[in-house]
Design an enzyme around this catalytic site. Structure first.
Site, mmCIF file in Angstrom:
data_model
loop_
_atom_site.group_PDB
_atom_site.id
_atom_site.type_symbol
_atom_site.label_atom_id
_atom_site.label_comp_id
_atom_site.label_asym_id
_atom_site.label_seq_id
_atom_site.Cartn_x
_atom_site.Cartn_y
_atom_site.Cartn_z
ATOM 1 N N CYS A 153 -3.038 -6.411 -4.476
ATOM 2 C CA CYS A 153 -2.322 -5.426 -3.895
ATOM 3 C C CYS A 153 -2.430 -3.593 -4.439
ATOM 4 O O CYS A 153 -2.974 -2.823 -3.703
ATOM 5 C CB CYS A 153 -0.612 -5.048 -3.546
ATOM 6 S SG CYS A 153 0.744 -5.367 -4.904
ATOM 7 N N HIS A 161 5.046 -5.114 -3.472
ATOM 8 C CA HIS A 161 4.444 -5.111 -2.955
ATOM 9 C C HIS A 161 3.654 -3.315 -2.098
ATOM 10 O O HIS A 161 4.578 -2.200 -2.292
ATOM 11 C CB HIS A 161 3.855 -5.662 -1.831
ATOM 12 C CG HIS A 161 2.812 -5.511 -0.326
ATOM 13 N ND1 HIS A 161 1.759 -6.412 -1.804
ATOM 14 C CD2 HIS A 161 2.176 -5.664 0.323
ATOM 15 C CE1 HIS A 161 0.638 -6.163 -0.459
ATOM 16 N NE2 HIS A 161 1.186 -5.569 0.323
ATOM 17 N N HIS A 163 -4.080 -3.807 3.350
ATOM 18 C CA HIS A 163 -3.654 -4.735 2.015
ATOM 19 C C HIS A 163 -4.371 -5.907 1.442
ATOM 20 O O HIS A 163 -4.945 -6.619 1.762
ATOM 21 C CB HIS A 163 -2.674 -4.136 2.207
ATOM 22 C CG HIS A 163 -1.026 -5.382 3.408
ATOM 23 N ND1 HIS A 163 -0.355 -5.965 3.407
ATOM 24 C CD2 HIS A 163 -2.306 -5.896 3.898
ATOM 25 C CE1 HIS A 163 -0.547 -6.736 3.946
ATOM 26 N NE2 HIS A 163 -1.176 -7.176 4.799
#
Length: 290
Positions: free
Chosen positions: A205, A253, A265
């Site tokens: 991420c 995240h 993402h």
């Protein structure tokens, strides 16, 4: 497996944090080593002067004054020798004192450098152990994921990362770095998620957001938590294209907001990079850079 996927994300974030700590420790060790080298160079300056003092036979003011008395041909010459001896003694004492201080500084600096190097080595060893443990857990998860049917894998991917929306066409792009970062990130859709990867064909991420903004000339720290601490925090309603978006407590995240309620993402193992809704589980806040 959804919870396991989230746990792996947390572990990945912990690894990134550990890598940042180790990098800081190594920088501290390098700086301490440089200081130790500089202190040793300062000490080395006194070496020729100390040798000269030793070779001169100057063994103390009292003995030298006796020698001057015995060898002087007149009272005037004796006074001159006594004055010279006082000057030599003062200089000698100054050199010895400064050399002693320089030696202590060199020893202290070397001790600090040794300690910093030991801390960096311990950090590297601990990081290696953490990486090995994380890889074992990730391998177990991948094995379980691979045993699922295609339908089960798709359902898990949706549960973990949200329903894939595909790359939108004719998406309005903001000017400057934000627009370039979005273009770069969208070009990576479909690439693999790999823990610790920063491109060009696989990402995690924060690896994706770092890569996308680096292409736009903006340097980001290499962890979602660290990225959450830069820029200006914004709410869900305030999001603009190019904002970073963060999830979970603690933050583990990060995604890139592209507009119209969508993010791009790199989510977790087994789920390729994708465009999904911004409304993922446990949304925290956005961050606007610049």
């Amino acid at each position: 497996m959804r919870e396991t996927a989230q746990q792996l994300t947390v572990i990945d974030e912990q690894l990134h944090e550990a890598e940042l700590i180790v990098a800081t420790q190594q920088q501290a060790a390098d700086a301490a080593a440089a200081q130790a080298a500089a202190a040793q160079q300062a000490l080395d300056v006194f070496a020729p002067q100390i040798r000269a003092i030793a070779q001169s036979g100057f063994t103390g003011k009292t003995q030298s004054r006796v020698a001057a008395f015995l060898t002087s041909a007149s009272a005037e010459e004796l006074v001159q020798q006594m004055t010279t001896l006082d000057m030599i003694a003062a200089h000698t004492n100054t050199v010895v004192t400064e050399a002693s201080l320089a030696q202590k500084a060199a020893l202290d600096a070397q001790a600090a450098a040794d300690q910093a190097a030991a801390t960096a080595r311990a950090g590297l060893e601990q990081l290696a152990a953490q990486k090995a443990e994380a890889e074992q857990k990730a391998a177990a998860y991948r094995a379980d994921f691979d045993r699922l049917s295609a339908a089960e894998q798709a359902a898990l991917a949706t549960a973990v990362a949200g329903r894939s929306l595909g790359v939108p066409r004719d998406l309005p792009m903001p000017p400057g770095a934000a627009g370039e970062a979005i273009r770069v990130a969208l070009a990576q859709v479909g690439d693999r998620y790999v823990s610790g990867a920063t491109g060009p064909d696989a990402f995690d991420c924060s690896g994706l957001t770092t890569y996308a903004y680096a292409a736009a000339g903006v340097s980001l720290p290499r962890s979602s938590r660290a990225q959450s601490q830069i820029g200006t925090k914004v709410s869900r309603a305030e999001l603009q294209p190019g904002d970073l978006v963060f999830y979970y407590t603690p933050i583990s995240h990060v995604a890139l907001y592209i507009g119209n309620g969508m993010i791009v993402h790199a989510r977790t193992h087994g789920v390729p990079l994708s465009v999904t809704s911004v409304d993922q589980r446990d949304f925290r806040f956005g961050v606007r850079l610049g």
